[in-house]
Write an enzyme that holds these catalytic residues in place. Structure first.
Site, short mmCIF file in Angstrom:
data_model
loop_
_atom_site.label_atom_id
_atom_site.label_comp_id
_atom_site.label_asym_id
_atom_site.label_seq_id
_atom_site.Cartn_x
_atom_site.Cartn_y
_atom_site.Cartn_z
N GLU A 1 0.72 -1.17 -0.14
CA GLU A 1 0.12 -0.16 -0.02
C GLU A 1 0.80 1.32 0.21
OE1 GLU A 1 -0.96 -2.59 1.56
OE2 GLU A 1 -3.18 -2.90 0.93
N HIS B 1 -10.56 -5.36 10.28
CA HIS B 1 -10.94 -5.15 8.92
C HIS B 1 -12.29 -4.58 8.98
CE1 HIS B 1 -7.73 -7.79 7.43
NE2 HIS B 1 -8.45 -8.10 6.71
#
Lengths: 417, 388, 328
Positions: free
Chosen positions: C60, C129
């Protein structure tokens, strides 16, 4: 051996007391007989002495704390002994001592009189509320704005929100209950608020006793108008010639005492199965306090000179006002006098102080046109109303007493005898 | 001990593919005209760039014209004098915050930027950026004004020493987060390749930055997608105060490209010609083939990590610094040019005066410039969108 | 008007903008061959090819930073985070590079980039998450934060975001991708920084956005309007930063009551900012304190019952609504 110090009964009507000041702290040595604590009773502030010597081990009720009669307020003992057993039984006990006998209620005699007033007026100023407030009006911002825009005094709107918060619907309520647009141009009426005043001990006692009296003794009332010019002249004479400052109350007491001696039926108490007629006149005089009244008593007025009565009464009234009367100074009257003359009251009716049989209510000495020797002249008269307990006093007895009282007052020289 | 880093280590590594011979010699000081390639090839979709390293002993001046060489001399001298002036101004409190000086590393900037690439190529660097901006052609007056926080600075006084930018010169900053610009460089390379342009992006970073995550992620993307980025590690032996051998699992930083299929090599940061040669070769290749390279330039900074950092005494000895100054790149280049008859004492003297004058003008310009106006605070937070 | 799913609406926005401007490209994990982890980019690789639709490694920081560089060098990247939870690995690139480049460079380099992906809780994905992180991005000057709650808003806002010359944080929701909605035919965009009164009312204002609005608040509104006999106004800011404060303030001035419903955590959340704006700008119009319904201030647990207990629900909204109406 540790001892329990309990809340003493300091007046016959006291049910609970307030600790005003501990004169010793925990751990101090205490000698039998020395003053340990000051306590507020329903009548006066009292000092309490220690009945035992020892160390003040524990103060159970601190200054400002309340406790019922008989409750544990402190423990005195040896420095190191275990006092836990005494402390664990610190739960309040029910008050011991004589309780006012509750008479079965009987309908009060109305006699067309207006609703009875208290024997002495309440103080004209409302004391500050004893529940703590910070003085802020809680309101939602919207309510504040609406109140401002509509000239509504927020402090007088009752708030329905949490913690009394004034909210929109409260303002809307004020607005819609108004009389319409035209009236809105005038000052809008607001519902107003109230302030709760906690009852002091004195107030509670008065409330209780007066209720009992009124509900129990069938009151009736007889009024006479007394020519006070002779008494005025009499008083002036004495006040001008001596250092003494006689008041009309002094003269009145002396006159009442003399009259009572001649009418033992009025100087009496109803005791259920018998009447007790007193051969002495202990006369109570109603004195107004901030939150109530108290009646200090001049004892044996029938034997005392006006001068004596005057001196004693001054002293009693002074101490009454600072709540320093001893119980024997406000209990045991046989008759009470209440005077509202200083307020310009013409006449009124008082409520009998049980267990007395009667009470005299006097009004102001008024300058007015009177008839003397067939002529209308300026004179001074005073109205006196006797409230009597019809269980032991009949109308004629009351009237006769008043007749005598009037005669004595109108011939004050007779009081010198 | 840091000084052991200076010793020569010889190793021979032979790889699978017979056409490649990898030899390396690592010399940190004066004479590394030799170079090292580590070539990695792998089976699979991306084939490695195959680079052949010539053993060089051609003209020491590489056939460059005197104008060019002297322009490099001027460039290095200007950087040196500029940085010295910046140090002075910092000490006087006119420059605030952090100020990271380039003294000793000039050959890297000059050789790589002024020498090896052109105006259309991009340069992106970390926070030791004054020299690189100068080499890229950014107006030194504007740089000085930026250091002083003036409105006439390169970034209107809003960036400061660590954030020199110039769009026109394709100088993309000036970045203060260690390694944060490394993926950004990958993006610049991506844009070049996306548009099919013949350009290259030089990305300068320090030895310390080879250990941070963004280095690995950025290099992996460049190696994976074969982007025209030359990563130039300016290995001046120390992060802030931590020497390379205490920070990195391996000392040979050029090897870190292996993991990302990026060929690596070493250059001598004290020799502007060596830097030039190696960067130029890599850049030319990148422009033509979009192949990346990792070059470890071995250099040294004479001042502390920043102006707040001691020159010596804390993590390196005074002796070490003094010894390193004996291979001052400007000194070496001057000797070289003198030996080849390209530079004269008169020129040196004249250049000194000229450069000094330029620097003085920079300071005057900066000091006479205004601070940014208050409303500038609110500018450039969002850009008004043209709707493009 | 056509009826599409949210993923289709987003897909259309990307597709149309790529057709309109060749500088637009899409990078992210599994966006190409896999057709998108949530099938949002389905079909795009086939249409636009591997030059403009690129699968990235799991990196990322790397690809978020690559996006910044590409934008600085003149392209207009769309960078997909598979979920916004993973953006935290790239937080340095977003906060220190993307957000600040235009300012730090004094205007030399702007960063026309869109970072997009699903955020917030799904079902049973547990703490790392399920995070609603818009406050972390709204807090940073230089970023714009957009969170649509309908298909129509999503497409219009994404197109605008792609055309915006600033870095835009575009937060979707994976549990909404299948939701259907109407979108206008033809070309349309919706400006950033403009909210919408999704439902007019008069008794109180609910401000909410994204998934919580779409899946929880509307249910609550239907239930409570009947249950409490109230008329609720619903305001969807659509863009979190810059926030359409005027719209919210005007609504509260009308209704005098505000309940904010958000999925993020309470401390320094977006609702806290809205509370401040309203309490300072509509102070004299508030009849009750502002209420917030947020996720509980704990990492989200896995167990179904605990997860439900932590997230905003109709009952929590009911309590808040009753409080502002003084009906409790």
């Amino acid at each position: 051996m540790a001892t329990r110090i309990t809340m003493p009964k300091l007046s016959d009507t006291m049910e609970e007391g307030v600790i005003l000041k501990w004169l010793r702290k925990e751990g101090d040595n205490v000698k039998q007989g020395e003053i340990l604590v000051e306590i507020e009773s329903d009548k006066a502030d009292m000092e309490m002495e220690a009945y035992d010597s020892g160390v003040l081990r524990k103060i159970v009720v601190p200054e400002g704390g309340k406790a019922p009669i008989g409750a544990l307020i402190a423990v005195i003992g040896e420095p190191s002994e275990d006092i836990s057993a005494l402390l664990s039984t610190a739960a309040a006990t029910t008050p011991s001592g004589p309780v006012l006998q509750k008479e079965p209620k009987s309908p009060a005699s109305q006699m067309g009189r207006p609703a009875p007033q208290a024997a002495a007026p309440a103080a004209s100023s409302i004391p500050p509320p004893s529940r703590p407030t910070d003085g802020r009006t809680k309101a939602s911002p919207l309510a504040r704005r609406l109140a401002t825009e509509n000239n509504i005094d927020l402090a007088r709107v009752s708030g329905s929100g949490p913690q009394g918060r004034v909210i929109k619907r409260d303002i809307e309520g004020v607005l819609t209950s108004g009389v319409g647009n035209a009236a809105r141009a005038l000052r809008p009426i607001t519902p107003g608020t109230s302030a709760d005043v906690e009852l002091s001990l004195i107030r509670k006692t008065i409330a209780k006793r007066m209720t009992e009296s009124k509900m129990t003794a069938p009151h009736f009332y007889v009024t006479v108008e007394i020519d006070m010019d002779p008494a005025i002249a009499f008083r002036d004479q004495i006040n001008n010639v001596t250092q003494i400052k006689l008041s009309f109350t002094d003269i009145l007491i002396k006159a009442a005492a003399a009259a009572l001696m001649g009418h033992p039926g009025v100087n009496a108490s109803y005791l259920g199965d018998k009447t007790r007629q007193y051969h002495y006149a202990h006369i109570g005089v109603a004195v107004a306090l901030d939150d109530g009244l108290v009646t200090p008593i001049v004892r044996n007025c029938e034997q005392k000179s006006i001068l004596q009565i005057n001196e004693e009464l001054q002293n009693l009234i002074e101490r009454a006002r600072i709540r320093k009367l001893k119980p024997e100074e406000y209990t045991g009257a046989t008759f009470t006098i209440s005077n509202l003359g200083m307020y310009g009251v013409e006449e009124f009716v008082a409520i009998i102080n049980p267990p007395e049989g009667a009470i005299l209510a006097v009004g102001t000495i008024a300058e007015k046109p009177v008839v003397k020797a067939g002529q209308v002249v300026i004179g001074h008269t005073m109205k006196a109303t006797l409230s009597s307990d019809h269980r032991i006093i009949d109308g004629a007895a009351a009237a006769r007493f008043l007749q005598d009282l009037k005669r004595l007052l109108e011939n004050p020289a007779s009081l010198m005898l | 001990m840091p000084l052991s880093f200076c010793h020569i280590v010889m190793r021979i590594v032979i790889f699978e593919f017979p056409e490649l011979i990898c030899i390396f010699v690592s010399s940190l000081r004066r004479d590394s005209s030799q170079q090292v390639f580590h070539n990695v090839s792998k089976s699979g979709m991306n084939s490695a760039a195959v680079a052949v390293a010539p053993k060089t002993q051609s003209s020491r001046l590489l056939g460059l014209s005197p104008e060019v060489l002297l322009s490099w001399y001027d460039d290095m001298l200007l950087i040196r004098r500029f940085e010295e002036k910046a140090a002075q101004l910092y000490g006087m409190g006119k420059i605030m915050g952090f100020c990271h000086l380039y003294n000793g590393q000039e050959a890297v900037s000059t050789g790589a930027i002024k020498g090896a690439i052109g105006p259309d190529d991009y340069v992106i660097t970390a926070y030791r950026d004054h020299g690189q901006a100068i080499s890229k052609g950014v107006d030194p007056k504007a740089i000085m004004a930026e250091l002083l926080g003036k409105y006439t600075g390169t970034t209107k006084g809003k960036g400061g020493s660590m954030h020199i930018f110039d769009r026109e010169k394709n100088f993309l900053g000036g970045h203060a987060i260690v390694g944060g610009h490394i993926p950004v460089a990958a993006g610049v390379g991506f844009a070049i390749k996306y548009r099919g342009e013949k350009k290259v992006c030089l990305c300068f970073l320090g030895d310390g930055a080879t250990n941070i995550g963004a280095f690995h992620e950025g290099l992996n993307l460049v190696g994976l997608w074969r982007l025209p980025v030359i990563y130039i590690i300016e290995n001046n032996k120390y992060g802030m105060g931590t020497s390379v051998d205490r920070a990195s699992a391996i000392d040979e930083l050029y090897k870190k490209g292996i993991a990302y299929n990026i060929p690596g090599e070493i250059a001598n940061g004290h020799d502007v010609l060596d830097v030039y040669k190696k960067v130029k070769a890599a850049a030319d290749r990148a422009r033509e083939t979009y192949e990346p390279t990792l070059i470890e330039v071995q250099t040294y900074r004479y001042r502390g990590h920043s102006m707040s950092d001691p020159v010596h005494g804390l993590y390196r000895s005074k002796e070490e610094v003094e010894e390193e100054k004996e291979s001052d790149p400007i000194l070496l280049f001057t000797e070289n040019l003198k030996a080849e008859g390209v530079i004269s004492d008169e020129y040196i003297e004249e250049a000194e005066k000229r450069i000094k004058k330029i620097v003085t003008e920079c300071v005057q310009f900066a000091e006479n410039s205004p601070e940014p106006p208050p409303e500038e605070l609110w500018n450039h937070v969002y850009k008004d969108s043209s709707g493009a | 008007m056509a009826i599409v799913s949210l993923r289709e609406a987003i897909n259309q926005a990307i597709d149309e903008e790529m057709a309109r401007d060749e500088r637009v490209f899409l990078v992210g994990e599994e966006v190409a061959n896999y057709q998108g982890a949530y099938k949002v980019s389905q079909g795009l690789l086939q249409k636009w090819g591997p030059k403009r639709i690129l699968d990235t490694p799991i990196a990322e920081a790397g690809f978020a930073g690559l996006g910044v560089g590409a934008a600085m060098a003149g392209l207009r990247p769309i960078v997909e985070f598979m979920t916004w939870n993973f953006s935290l690995v790239a937080y340095d690139q977003l906060v220190n590079n993307a957000a600040k480049m235009y300012s730090m460079s004094g205007g030399h380099f702007h960063v026309p980039i869109v970072y997009r992906g699903p955020g917030g809780a799904a079902h049973g994905l547990a703490a790392t998450h399920s995070q609603a992180l818009e406050a972390l991005y709204a807090h940073i000057p230089g970023l714009k934060v957009v969170m649509p709650s309908t298909c129509k808003d999503a497409k219009g806002l994404l197109k605008t975001s792609i055309r915006d010359d600033n870095p835009v944080i575009f937060i979707e929701s994976e549990v909404m991708y299948g939701d259907k909605g109407e979108i206008p035919d033809g070309e349309y965009t919706i400006p950033l920084g403009l909210g919408e009164v999704k439902k007019e009312g008069k008794d109180l204002t609910i401000v909410s956005w994204s998934k919580v609005l779409a899946h929880v608040v509307w249910k609550a509104v239907d239930t409570l309007q009947e249950e409490l006999n109230v008329n609720i106004e619903v305001v969807d800011p659509r863009t979190i930063k810059p926030l359409d404060v005027d719209l919210i303030v005007n609504s509260v001035k009308k209704t005098n009551r505000l309940v904010i419903v958000e999925e993020g955590w309470p401390f320094a959340g977006v609702g806290a900012q809205i509370s401040h704006e309203v309490s300072s700008r509509a102070f004299d119009y508030l009849d009750a304190p502002i209420e917030r319904v947020t996720q509980e201030d704990v990492p989200l647990p896995y167990a179904h019952n605990l997860e439900a207990l932590s997230l905003p629900n109709v009952d929590k909204i009911r309590q808040a609504v009753k409080r502002v109406l003084y009906l409790d």
